[in-house]
Motif scaffolding. Structure first.
Motif, mmCIF file in Angstrom:
data_model
loop_
_atom_site.group_PDB
_atom_site.id
_atom_site.type_symbol
_atom_site.label_atom_id
_atom_site.label_comp_id
_atom_site.label_asym_id
_atom_site.label_seq_id
_atom_site.Cartn_x
_atom_site.Cartn_y
_atom_site.Cartn_z
ATOM 1 N N SER A 1 0.844 -1.190 0.000
ATOM 2 C CA SER A 1 0.000 0.000 0.000
ATOM 3 C C SER A 1 0.885 1.248 0.000
ATOM 4 N N MET A 2 0.378 2.268 -0.673
ATOM 5 C CA MET A 2 1.169 3.471 -0.928
ATOM 6 C C MET A 2 1.026 4.514 0.174
ATOM 7 N N THR A 3 1.149 4.090 1.412
ATOM 8 C CA THR A 3 1.177 5.083 2.479
ATOM 9 C C THR A 3 2.642 5.424 2.743
ATOM 10 N N ASP A 4 2.881 6.602 3.323
ATOM 11 C CA ASP A 4 4.263 7.072 3.548
ATOM 12 C C ASP A 4 5.133 6.013 4.193
ATOM 13 N N ALA A 5 4.681 5.566 5.356
ATOM 14 C CA ALA A 5 5.521 4.677 6.160
ATOM 15 C C ALA A 5 5.658 3.314 5.495
ATOM 16 N N ASN A 6 4.557 2.817 4.943
ATOM 17 C CA ASN A 6 4.579 1.470 4.378
ATOM 18 C C ASN A 6 5.495 1.369 3.168
ATOM 19 N N LYS A 7 5.387 2.328 2.248
ATOM 20 C CA LYS A 7 6.198 2.238 1.026
ATOM 21 C C LYS A 7 7.691 2.389 1.345
ATOM 22 N N ASP A 8 8.011 3.247 2.313
ATOM 23 C CA ASP A 8 9.418 3.422 2.665
ATOM 24 C C ASP A 8 9.984 2.188 3.358
ATOM 25 N N ALA A 9 9.178 1.617 4.263
ATOM 26 C CA ALA A 9 9.633 0.405 4.958
ATOM 27 C C ALA A 9 9.810 -0.724 3.953
ATOM 28 N N PHE A 10 8.846 -0.854 3.058
ATOM 29 C CA PHE A 10 8.937 -1.918 2.062
ATOM 30 C C PHE A 10 10.134 -1.710 1.128
ATOM 31 N N SER A 11 10.330 -0.466 0.680
ATOM 32 C CA SER A 11 11.464 -0.161 -0.213
ATOM 33 C C SER A 11 12.779 -0.583 0.428
ATOM 34 N N SER A 12 12.899 -0.244 1.702
ATOM 35 C CA SER A 12 14.145 -0.520 2.413
ATOM 36 C C SER A 12 14.376 -2.031 2.570
ATOM 37 N N ILE A 13 13.310 -2.749 2.911
ATOM 38 C CA ILE A 13 13.415 -4.203 3.091
ATOM 39 C C ILE A 13 13.728 -4.891 1.761
ATOM 40 N N PHE B 1 17.526 3.724 -7.509
ATOM 41 C CA PHE B 1 16.448 3.340 -8.445
ATOM 42 C C PHE B 1 15.146 3.089 -7.672
ATOM 43 N N ILE B 2 15.241 2.273 -6.626
ATOM 44 C CA ILE B 2 14.026 1.892 -5.891
ATOM 45 C C ILE B 2 13.388 3.120 -5.248
ATOM 46 N N SER B 3 14.207 3.952 -4.601
ATOM 47 C CA SER B 3 13.630 5.108 -3.894
ATOM 48 C C SER B 3 12.977 6.081 -4.872
ATOM 49 N N GLU B 4 13.655 6.371 -5.981
ATOM 50 C CA GLU B 4 13.114 7.362 -6.923
ATOM 51 C C GLU B 4 11.879 6.832 -7.643
ATOM 52 N N LEU B 5 11.924 5.575 -8.067
ATOM 53 C CA LEU B 5 10.801 5.055 -8.857
ATOM 54 C C LEU B 5 9.567 4.852 -7.989
ATOM 55 N N ILE B 6 9.758 4.378 -6.763
ATOM 56 C CA ILE B 6 8.594 4.195 -5.885
ATOM 57 C C ILE B 6 8.062 5.550 -5.427
ATOM 58 N N ASP B 7 8.953 6.501 -5.201
ATOM 59 C CA ASP B 7 8.489 7.849 -4.824
ATOM 60 C C ASP B 7 7.686 8.482 -5.969
ATOM 61 N N ASN B 8 8.084 8.214 -7.212
ATOM 62 C CA ASN B 8 7.327 8.721 -8.364
ATOM 63 C C ASN B 8 5.917 8.163 -8.389
ATOM 64 N N ILE B 9 5.780 6.877 -8.066
ATOM 65 C CA ILE B 9 4.441 6.265 -8.027
ATOM 66 C C ILE B 9 3.606 7.014 -6.989
ATOM 67 N N TYR B 10 4.222 7.229 -5.839
ATOM 68 C CA TYR B 10 3.533 7.892 -4.728
ATOM 69 C C TYR B 10 3.107 9.316 -5.102
ATOM 70 N N GLU B 11 4.014 10.026 -5.771
ATOM 71 C CA GLU B 11 3.774 11.447 -6.055
ATOM 72 C C GLU B 11 2.808 11.670 -7.217
ATOM 73 N N HIS B 12 2.810 10.737 -8.194
ATOM 74 C CA HIS B 12 2.102 11.042 -9.443
ATOM 75 C C HIS B 12 0.983 10.094 -9.846
ATOM 76 N N SER B 13 1.023 8.848 -9.394
ATOM 77 C CA SER B 13 0.144 7.848 -10.038
ATOM 78 C C SER B 13 -1.257 7.750 -9.441
ATOM 79 N N GLU B 14 -1.418 8.194 -8.205
ATOM 80 C CA GLU B 14 -2.688 8.016 -7.475
ATOM 81 C C GLU B 14 -3.043 6.538 -7.327
ATOM 82 N N SER B 15 -2.064 5.700 -7.396
ATOM 83 C CA SER B 15 -2.296 4.257 -7.281
ATOM 84 C C SER B 15 -2.366 3.875 -5.801
ATOM 85 N N PRO B 16 -3.340 3.072 -5.399
ATOM 86 C CA PRO B 16 -3.393 2.685 -3.991
ATOM 87 C C PRO B 16 -2.246 1.749 -3.599
ATOM 88 N N ASN B 17 -1.754 1.013 -4.600
ATOM 89 C CA ASN B 17 -0.686 0.042 -4.327
ATOM 90 C C ASN B 17 0.449 0.166 -5.332
#
Lengths: 304, 114
Positions: free
Chosen positions: A118-130, A152-168
């Motif tokens: 899920s694309m919440t702040d804490a979840n996406k960052d924790a998942f990215s790191s793991i 790569f992981i941080s920038e691409l996942i942050d782009n999803i968060y910032e632009h896609s409006e995707s829940p996941n």
């Protein structure tokens, strides 16, 4: 309504991104045309390339079509089960420790199963790191490659968060020891890059109705959220791509809506519109990351 | 008043996202006039985090900010983003090839030919 039997092609281990995409377009297009149940026939399949398999699984999990998989050999079924082909491994605001415990089970494997998070702040960052930690450990790469992977992981996942409006977001990774690379897929089921520009009302004259133009602008770093003189957005994709292809000798592929972009060292660099016959719900990025960096590669040189 | 913020205590070893950086704003004490951000133990800082960090610094213009214990990649990221904010980005990219495929066969033929 009649069921349709759709042949899933067997692939070679050294399949190119273009060839995997070709197979994907055929299967998705045939499935979309089916009025009844789509039966994916795996009878010829002994190997599926990660760049075919990951988008196929994402499509299957997102599709409203009824899709059945038949004639899967036992070893292939075992592999498909292990990568969560049918249902994805979902992380919904899990505590970092819990997510780590689940993912840790794959420490001795060469892949990270198909995950949605899920694309919440804490979840996406924790998942990215793991996910980053596990990819690095599975492929046993040093800092020369682990820092670019983090980038790569941080920038691409942050782009999803910032632009896609995707829940996941979705992620799949496979380390290919013989080929000396990591195949990484990062995707979303959001509004596509074209729609993101349309919604922001930016660059509409340049883009028109051509979705491939919107991909070009995104890849050139024209952000929908830049505030002149204040922020420094739009670097994520373009710097990731340069670092991967020009710095490390890897490959980059992006599919969003009805357009795709391919960039590889062997002079392959183009954008294409396929809107007449194909549409992908969301954005999908495939990265082929070599596990050893050229001696002259320096991460800092690619930060701009 | 001086304030020292150990980033690792708030965020762990990875400073990944823009949203994470914006959390930092809430940690800055209102009446601090000098804020030291301690990067000890930070392995990785993303470009998005760094850019948002500079937004926070601009928003807190009455305070002085210091960066402590940065590793080489963190220093390079701070420098790169700081410079990037000062100048308009010169893209200078070659015009790429643009294709439009009318049907699946055209696409297949194109991909096979490569």
């Amino acid at each position: 309504m009649e069921n349709s039997r759709i042949h899933i092609p067997n692939e070679k281990e050294n399949e190119s991104i273009g060839s995997s995409f070709n197979h994907l377009v055929k299967v998705v297009e045939e499935t979309e045309r089916t009025l009844g149940k789509a039966v994916w026939d795996f009878s010829d399949v002994t190997f599926l390339h990660p760049f075919f398999l990951a988008p196929l699984a994402i499509y299957k999990c997102q599709s409203v079509k009824e899709i059945a998989c038949e004639n899967i050999s036992l070893p292939m079924q075992s592999y498909l089960n292990s990568i969560y082909f049918d249902r994805m491994l979902h992380f919904e605001n899990a505590a970092k420790e819990t997510a780590q415990m689940v993912i840790e089970q794959y420490a001795s494997h060469t892949h990270i199963p198909l995950c949605s998070f899920s694309m919440t702040d804490a979840n996406k960052d924790a998942f990215s790191s793991i996910a980053r930690d596990l990819i690095v450990r599975q492929a046993k790469v040093g800092a020369g490659i682990s820092t670019p992977i983090s980038y790569f992981i941080s920038e691409l996942i942050d782009n999803i968060y910032e632009h896609s409006e995707s829940p996941n977001g979705f992620l799949f990774s496979q380390f290919l020891e013989q080929e000396g690379c990591i195949d990484l897929c990062i995707a979303d089921s959001g509004i596509t890059i074209f729609k993101s520009y349309e919604k922001a009302g930016l660059f509409q004259e340049e883009i028109g109705q051509d979705e491939s133009e919107s991909l070009r602008l995104a890849n050139e770093g024209r952000s929908t959220k830049n505030r002149p003189g204040a922020e420094n957005r739009g670097y994520g994709i373009s710097t990731s791509k340069r670092m991967l292809v020009e710095g490390l000798g890897g490959s980059f592929f992006m599919l969003s809506g009805s357009a795709f972009h391919r960039y590889e060292k062997s002079d392959i660099n183009y954008y294409a519109d396929v809107g007449k016959f194909f549409h992908w719900n969301g954005t999908l990025i495939l990265l082929r990351i070599p596990v050893s960096a050229p001696s002259n590669f320096n991460y800092i040189d690619y930060l701009e | 008043m001086k304030q020292n913020i150990k980033l690792i205590d708030i965020f762990g070893t990875d400073l990944f996202s823009r949203a994470k950086a914006s959390e930092l704003n809430a940690k800055i004490i209102h009446n601090a006039n000098e804020v030291s951000l301690d990067f000890y133990g930070i392995n990785f800082m993303s470009r998005s985090f760094t850019d948002e960090l500079f937004n926070i610094i601009v928003a807190n213009g009455d305070k002085t900010f210091n960066f402590l214990n940065c590793n080489e990649t963190t220093k390079a990221m701070l420098k790169s983003v700081s410079e990037g904010r000062e100048h308009e980005r010169k893209l200078g990219l070659p015009h790429p090839k643009m294709y439009k495929f009318e049907n699946q066969k055209q696409l297949v033929d194109f991909l096979i030919a490569q």
